[in-house]
Design a protein around this motif. Structure first.
Motif, mmCIF file in Angstrom:
data_model
loop_
_atom_site.group_PDB
_atom_site.id
_atom_site.type_symbol
_atom_site.label_atom_id
_atom_site.label_comp_id
_atom_site.label_asym_id
_atom_site.label_seq_id
_atom_site.Cartn_x
_atom_site.Cartn_y
_atom_site.Cartn_z
ATOM 1 N N ARG A 152 0.924 -1.208 -0.115
ATOM 2 C CA ARG A 152 -0.072 0.115 0.012
ATOM 3 C C ARG A 152 0.942 1.244 0.065
ATOM 4 N N GLU A 153 0.212 2.448 -0.464
ATOM 5 C CA GLU A 153 1.069 3.680 -0.204
ATOM 6 C C GLU A 153 1.373 3.957 1.192
ATOM 7 N N VAL A 154 0.363 3.442 2.285
ATOM 8 C CA VAL A 154 0.513 3.725 3.655
ATOM 9 C C VAL A 154 0.310 2.504 4.219
ATOM 10 N N THR A 155 1.233 1.720 5.135
ATOM 11 C CA THR A 155 1.066 0.873 5.795
ATOM 12 C C THR A 155 0.990 0.894 7.252
ATOM 13 N N THR A 156 0.100 0.579 8.007
ATOM 14 C CA THR A 156 -0.179 0.905 9.662
ATOM 15 C C THR A 156 0.466 -0.082 10.309
ATOM 16 N N ILE A 157 1.190 0.370 11.597
ATOM 17 C CA ILE A 157 1.445 -0.452 12.560
ATOM 18 C C ILE A 157 0.979 -0.127 13.899
ATOM 19 N N GLY A 158 0.349 -1.005 14.734
ATOM 20 C CA GLY A 158 -0.327 -0.748 15.892
ATOM 21 C C GLY A 158 -1.152 -2.154 16.364
ATOM 22 N N THR A 159 -1.861 -1.446 17.480
ATOM 23 C CA THR A 159 -2.812 -2.723 17.961
ATOM 24 C C THR A 159 -3.970 -3.028 17.005
ATOM 25 N N GLN A 160 -4.548 -2.156 16.179
ATOM 26 C CA GLN A 160 -5.527 -2.275 15.324
ATOM 27 C C GLN A 160 -5.039 -1.805 13.760
ATOM 28 N N ALA A 161 -3.860 -2.344 13.396
ATOM 29 C CA ALA A 161 -3.251 -1.793 12.170
ATOM 30 C C ALA A 161 -3.248 -2.976 11.218
ATOM 31 N N ASP A 162 -2.410 -2.675 10.099
ATOM 32 C CA ASP A 162 -2.114 -3.763 8.964
ATOM 33 C C ASP A 162 -1.093 -4.589 9.768
ATOM 34 N N ILE A 163 -0.102 -4.018 10.507
ATOM 35 C CA ILE A 163 0.925 -4.982 11.043
ATOM 36 C C ILE A 163 0.773 -4.877 12.521
ATOM 37 N N PRO A 164 0.612 -5.875 13.280
ATOM 38 C CA PRO A 164 0.186 -5.908 14.623
ATOM 39 C C PRO A 164 1.286 -5.727 15.569
ATOM 40 N N ALA A 165 1.208 -4.618 16.561
ATOM 41 C CA ALA A 165 2.207 -4.586 17.401
ATOM 42 C C ALA A 165 1.663 -4.311 18.783
ATOM 43 N N ARG A 166 1.965 -5.319 19.706
ATOM 44 C CA ARG A 166 1.374 -5.176 20.850
ATOM 45 C C ARG A 166 2.222 -4.563 22.201
ATOM 46 N N GLY A 167 1.787 -4.259 23.134
ATOM 47 C CA GLY A 167 2.380 -3.624 24.300
ATOM 48 C C GLY A 167 1.653 -2.516 25.136
ATOM 49 N N PHE A 168 1.926 -2.317 26.247
ATOM 50 C CA PHE A 168 1.311 -1.405 27.103
ATOM 51 C C PHE A 168 1.335 0.306 26.421
ATOM 52 N N LEU A 169 0.310 0.870 26.272
ATOM 53 C CA LEU A 169 0.361 2.234 25.825
ATOM 54 C C LEU A 169 0.352 2.172 24.307
ATOM 55 N N VAL A 170 0.551 0.872 23.784
ATOM 56 C CA VAL A 170 0.627 0.994 22.020
ATOM 57 C C VAL A 170 -0.772 1.333 21.472
ATOM 58 N N LYS A 171 -0.745 2.548 20.623
ATOM 59 C CA LYS A 171 -2.044 2.782 20.123
ATOM 60 C C LYS A 171 -2.186 2.131 19.038
ATOM 61 N N PRO A 172 -3.696 2.287 18.635
ATOM 62 C CA PRO A 172 -4.222 1.406 17.555
ATOM 63 C C PRO A 172 -3.359 1.609 16.322
ATOM 64 N N VAL A 173 -2.894 2.924 15.950
ATOM 65 C CA VAL A 173 -2.091 3.102 14.984
ATOM 66 C C VAL A 173 -0.698 4.019 15.616
ATOM 67 N N GLN A 174 0.264 3.088 15.806
ATOM 68 C CA GLN A 174 1.461 3.917 16.524
ATOM 69 C C GLN A 174 2.336 4.470 15.514
ATOM 70 N N ALA A 175 2.320 3.909 14.159
ATOM 71 C CA ALA A 175 3.242 4.224 13.239
ATOM 72 C C ALA A 175 2.740 3.802 11.975
ATOM 73 N N GLU A 176 3.148 4.718 11.038
ATOM 74 C CA GLU A 176 2.976 4.647 9.526
ATOM 75 C C GLU A 176 4.121 4.259 8.688
ATOM 76 N N VAL A 177 4.059 3.331 7.868
ATOM 77 C CA VAL A 177 5.161 3.224 6.808
ATOM 78 C C VAL A 177 4.588 3.703 5.328
ATOM 79 N N ILE A 178 5.320 4.783 4.886
ATOM 80 C CA ILE A 178 4.933 5.384 3.671
ATOM 81 C C ILE A 178 5.859 5.041 2.483
#
Length: 225
Positions: A152-178
């Protein structure tokens, strides 16, 4: 008797004989047919016996169930049908019977407890067709390396994103890969959790092959597929 063969690319991973009135398909070890891929839901679909026929029914999966390139909710299987779930394909043999070794090959290795990774089907198909150099994010799940496509033009990373990332206080979308003209950059989306590349906190950074990204409990490597 009928058989389902599970393939990753051209490699046969497992085989299952259809013996029950309902055979569940998914990533969970509770399923009758286990497909070890984050793009597959824990309980993705089922194959039901209806008289002399076997019917494939999608179970409300996140990424869909495809037969012959078409997304289906219900489909009566025909000999040779190829069912596509994420990067895996399941081939239906109306007269087959699974060998016992291949039928149990994956049961001890399934990543049923992990989060489902959302798959951009169009981007995946394009990447597979183009071949050649393409970059991915590699992460470890269930004791094995999983490659997340960056189609994709933008791929998201986070708890509710294209690429899952777990952890305390991690946001649904913590980062974007553009996507950029030369590759990709990563953009942090704020919050309490930092985004680190090679151990250094970043807000925006162009990525180079081999870079390691850390977000919460997730470690990803930017690499060539």
């Amino acid at each position: 008797m009928a058989k389902i063969t599970v393939l990753f690319g051209t490699n046969v991973e497992s085989e299952y004989t259809l013996e029950k009135g309902e055979s569940k398909i998914g990533r969970s070890m509770e399923c009758d047919i286990v497909v070890d891929n984050l793009g597959v839901s824990r309980h993705h679909a089922s194959i039901l016996q209806e008289g002399a026929n076997w019917v494939l029914v999608d179970g409300g999966s996140n990424n869909g169930t495809f037969v012959g390139g078409q997304k289906i909710s219900r489909h009566t299987l025909k000999d040779g049908d190829k069912i596509v779930l994420g990067k895996h394909s399941l081939v239906y043999d109306a007269n087959g019977f699974a060998s016992s070794a291949k039928a149990t090959a994956k049961k001890g290795q399934a990543m049923g407890g992990e989060m489902t990774m959302f798959v951009d089907q169009a981007a995946l198909a394009k990447a597979m067709a183009e071949g050649g150099k393409r970059m991915v994010m590699a992460l470890e799940q269930g004791g094995r390396e999983v490659l997340a496509q960056l189609g994709r033009e933008v791929t998201t990373i986070g708890t509710q994103a294209d690429i899952p990332a777990r952890g305390f206080l991690v946001k649904p979308v913590q980062a974007e890969v553009i996507k950029t003209a030369t590759g990709h950059k990563i953009v942090a989306k704020g919050g309490w959790r930092s985004v680190k590349v090679n151990g250094n906190k970043v807000t925006v950074k162009d990525l180079n092959a081999g870079d390691t990204i850390t977000i919460g409990g997730a470690t990803l490597t930017y690499k060539q597929a």
